[in-house]
Design a protein around this motif. Structure first.
Motif, PDB file in Angstrom:
ATOM      1  N   UNK A 173       7.301  -0.685 -13.655  1.00 43.02           N
ATOM      2  CA  UNK A 173       8.390  -0.858 -12.694  1.00 43.02           C
ATOM      3  C   UNK A 173       7.942  -1.791 -11.561  1.00 43.02           C
ATOM      4  N   UNK A 174       8.574  -2.951 -11.425  1.00 44.34           N
ATOM      5  CA  UNK A 174       8.160  -3.893 -10.370  1.00 44.34           C
ATOM      6  C   UNK A 174       8.488  -3.385  -8.967  1.00 44.34           C
ATOM      7  N   UNK A 175       9.318  -2.353  -8.871  1.00 41.45           N
ATOM      8  CA  UNK A 175       9.719  -1.832  -7.574  1.00 41.45           C
ATOM      9  C   UNK A 175       8.940  -0.587  -7.166  1.00 41.45           C
ATOM     10  N   UNK A 176       7.889  -0.262  -7.911  1.00 40.66           N
ATOM     11  CA  UNK A 176       7.049   0.858  -7.513  1.00 40.66           C
ATOM     12  C   UNK A 176       6.389   0.561  -6.182  1.00 40.66           C
ATOM     13  N   UNK A 177       6.224   1.593  -5.401  1.00 35.98           N
ATOM     14  CA  UNK A 177       5.515   1.468  -4.140  1.00 35.98           C
ATOM     15  C   UNK A 177       4.411   2.512  -4.099  1.00 35.98           C
ATOM     16  N   UNK A 178       3.474   2.283  -3.237  1.00 31.60           N
ATOM     17  CA  UNK A 178       2.374   3.218  -3.027  1.00 31.60           C
ATOM     18  C   UNK A 178       2.658   3.949  -1.723  1.00 31.60           C
ATOM     19  N   UNK A 179       2.746   5.272  -1.781  1.00 30.40           N
ATOM     20  CA  UNK A 179       3.026   6.069  -0.588  1.00 30.40           C
ATOM     21  C   UNK A 179       1.713   6.521   0.043  1.00 30.40           C
ATOM     22  N   UNK A 180       1.546   6.208   1.327  1.00 28.82           N
ATOM     23  CA  UNK A 180       0.353   6.609   2.076  1.00 28.82           C
ATOM     24  C   UNK A 180       0.758   7.317   3.359  1.00 28.82           C
ATOM     25  N   UNK A 181      -0.020   8.319   3.728  1.00 28.31           N
ATOM     26  CA  UNK A 181       0.147   8.993   5.022  1.00 28.31           C
ATOM     27  C   UNK A 181      -1.188   8.939   5.744  1.00 28.31           C
ATOM     28  N   UNK A 182      -1.127   8.794   7.055  1.00 29.33           N
ATOM     29  CA  UNK A 182      -2.359   8.711   7.831  1.00 29.33           C
ATOM     30  C   UNK A 182      -3.080  10.050   7.891  1.00 29.33           C
ATOM     31  N   UNK A 190       4.483   8.441  14.714  1.00 28.86           N
ATOM     32  CA  UNK A 190       4.345   7.571  13.542  1.00 28.86           C
ATOM     33  C   UNK A 190       3.235   8.049  12.609  1.00 28.86           C
ATOM     34  N   UNK A 191       2.438   8.995  13.081  1.00 29.94           N
ATOM     35  CA  UNK A 191       1.369   9.537  12.235  1.00 29.94           C
ATOM     36  C   UNK A 191       1.927  10.443  11.143  1.00 29.94           C
ATOM     37  N   UNK A 192       3.143  10.957  11.339  1.00 30.56           N
ATOM     38  CA  UNK A 192       3.773  11.819  10.341  1.00 30.56           C
ATOM     39  C   UNK A 192       4.559  11.019   9.298  1.00 30.56           C
ATOM     40  N   UNK A 193       4.680   9.744   9.537  1.00 31.23           N
ATOM     41  CA  UNK A 193       5.483   8.882   8.668  1.00 31.23           C
ATOM     42  C   UNK A 193       4.765   8.601   7.348  1.00 31.23           C
ATOM     43  N   UNK A 194       5.533   8.474   6.283  1.00 37.46           N
ATOM     44  CA  UNK A 194       5.001   8.013   5.005  1.00 37.46           C
ATOM     45  C   UNK A 194       5.216   6.502   4.949  1.00 37.46           C
ATOM     46  N   UNK A 202       4.350  -2.073  -1.013  1.00 29.96           N
ATOM     47  CA  UNK A 202       4.900  -2.698  -2.223  1.00 29.96           C
ATOM     48  C   UNK A 202       3.802  -3.209  -3.154  1.00 29.96           C
ATOM     49  N   UNK A 203       4.205  -3.626  -4.326  1.00 31.68           N
ATOM     50  CA  UNK A 203       3.250  -4.140  -5.322  1.00 31.68           C
ATOM     51  C   UNK A 203       2.488  -5.363  -4.827  1.00 31.68           C
ATOM     52  N   UNK A 204       3.007  -6.041  -3.817  1.00 30.46           N
ATOM     53  CA  UNK A 204       2.298  -7.205  -3.279  1.00 30.46           C
ATOM     54  C   UNK A 204       0.992  -6.788  -2.608  1.00 30.46           C
ATOM     55  N   UNK A 205       0.906  -5.507  -2.214  1.00 33.09           N
ATOM     56  CA  UNK A 205      -0.292  -5.011  -1.553  1.00 33.09           C
ATOM     57  C   UNK A 205      -0.340  -5.296  -0.062  1.00 33.09           C
ATOM     58  N   UNK A 206       0.691  -5.957   0.448  1.00 27.94           N
ATOM     59  CA  UNK A 206       0.715  -6.292   1.868  1.00 27.94           C
ATOM     60  C   UNK A 206       1.133  -5.058   2.663  1.00 27.94           C
ATOM     61  N   UNK A 213       4.438   6.750 -13.598  1.00 30.95           N
ATOM     62  CA  UNK A 213       4.298   6.851 -12.147  1.00 30.95           C
ATOM     63  C   UNK A 213       2.856   6.575 -11.720  1.00 30.95           C
ATOM     64  N   UNK A 214       1.909   7.223 -12.368  1.00 37.47           N
ATOM     65  CA  UNK A 214       0.496   7.058 -12.019  1.00 37.47           C
ATOM     66  C   UNK A 214       0.057   5.615 -12.276  1.00 37.47           C
ATOM     67  N   UNK A 215       0.494   5.030 -13.376  1.00 34.21           N
ATOM     68  CA  UNK A 215       0.127   3.643 -13.679  1.00 34.21           C
ATOM     69  C   UNK A 215       0.645   2.697 -12.588  1.00 34.21           C
ATOM     70  N   UNK A 216       1.860   2.922 -12.117  1.00 31.54           N
ATOM     71  CA  UNK A 216       2.407   2.091 -11.041  1.00 31.54           C
ATOM     72  C   UNK A 216       1.622   2.249  -9.751  1.00 31.54           C
ATOM     73  N   UNK A 217       1.270   3.492  -9.421  1.00 33.76           N
ATOM     74  CA  UNK A 217       0.479   3.747  -8.218  1.00 33.76           C
ATOM     75  C   UNK A 217      -0.899   3.078  -8.337  1.00 33.76           C
ATOM     76  N   UNK A 218      -1.522   3.187  -9.518  1.00 38.72           N
ATOM     77  CA  UNK A 218      -2.835   2.572  -9.724  1.00 38.72           C
ATOM     78  C   UNK A 218      -2.759   1.050  -9.611  1.00 38.72           C
ATOM     79  N   UNK A 219      -1.681   0.467 -10.147  1.00 36.25           N
ATOM     80  CA  UNK A 219      -1.498  -0.984 -10.043  1.00 36.25           C
ATOM     81  C   UNK A 219      -1.364  -1.393  -8.576  1.00 36.25           C
ATOM     82  N   UNK A 220      -0.601  -0.626  -7.820  1.00 38.61           N
ATOM     83  CA  UNK A 220      -0.441  -0.924  -6.397  1.00 38.61           C
ATOM     84  C   UNK A 220      -1.764  -0.764  -5.657  1.00 38.61           C
ATOM     85  N   UNK A 221      -2.506   0.272  -5.988  1.00 32.59           N
ATOM     86  CA  UNK A 221      -3.788   0.502  -5.339  1.00 32.59           C
ATOM     87  C   UNK A 221      -4.750  -0.655  -5.564  1.00 32.59           C
ATOM     88  N   UNK A 222      -4.796  -1.147  -6.793  1.00 32.23           N
ATOM     89  CA  UNK A 222      -5.731  -2.231  -7.087  1.00 32.23           C
ATOM     90  C   UNK A 222      -5.387  -3.484  -6.287  1.00 32.23           C
TER      91      UNK A 222
END
Length: 159
Positions: free
Chosen positions: A27-36, A60-64, A68-72, A145-154
């Motif tokens: 999925x090109x629209x997968x995103x990686x969700x991070x919380x501080x 803003x510390x509670x925000x997710x 995006x896949x661009x990694x920016x 889902x995991x594959x998309x997250x891993x792609x975003x992480x890399x």
């Protein structure tokens, strides 16, 4: 399972699985969700004040943060981490040259923690289909889902 043509919005697999019961391979629209994950109680008044300009009603510390896949990474995320890591809310890298390295280190640590958790999901659930623990279609969605997250992480790590 194929995605219905009705969904046109840019939607990642996490939302598709939870909201609609299907996923999209690569999925090109997968995103990686991070919380501080930094408790606001540990912050100095100067830092809390500096953070209030982002959203005076909520920390803003509670925000997710969705990467995006661009990694920016979002600029606000950088700025918030700079504020949290600074001693007195200053974010001027010229005044503290090590601050930028500290920011990068914390963000990398967040990404590495997420990577470890995703790999644990895959390792823990090897053989889950054979044991009857979950239907194959559901497991395939989790893997998408995991594959998309891993792609975003890399991409984030390279960025």
């Amino acid at each position: 399972m194929r995605a219905p043509n009705l969904i046109r919005a840019r939607t990642g697999n996490e939302e598709l699985i939870l909201g609609y019961g299907f996923s999209i391979v690569d999925n090109p629209d997968d995103t990686l969700a991070l919380k501080l994950g930094i408790p606001t109680a540990t912050l100095t008044p100067d830092v809390k004040d500096a953070l209030s300009r982002f959203d005076p009603k909520a920390s803003p510390l509670d925000r997710t943060w969705y990467i995006p896949r661009s990694g920016i990474l979002p600029n606000d995320l950088y700025e918030i981490v700079r504020i949290v890591l600074s001693a007195h809310g200053t974010t001027n890298v010229d005044e503290d040259p090590d601050l930028e390295m500290d920011v990068a280190g914390l963000l990398l640590e967040m990404v590495q923690t997420k990577l470890e958790r995703l790999n644990q999901i895959l390792e823990r659930n090897e053989g889950i289909i054979e044991s009857g623990g979950v239907r194959e279609a559901v497991w395939n969605m989790v893997q998408d889902y995991v594959a998309g997250e891993l792609a975003n992480l890399s991409v984030v790590v390279k960025y």
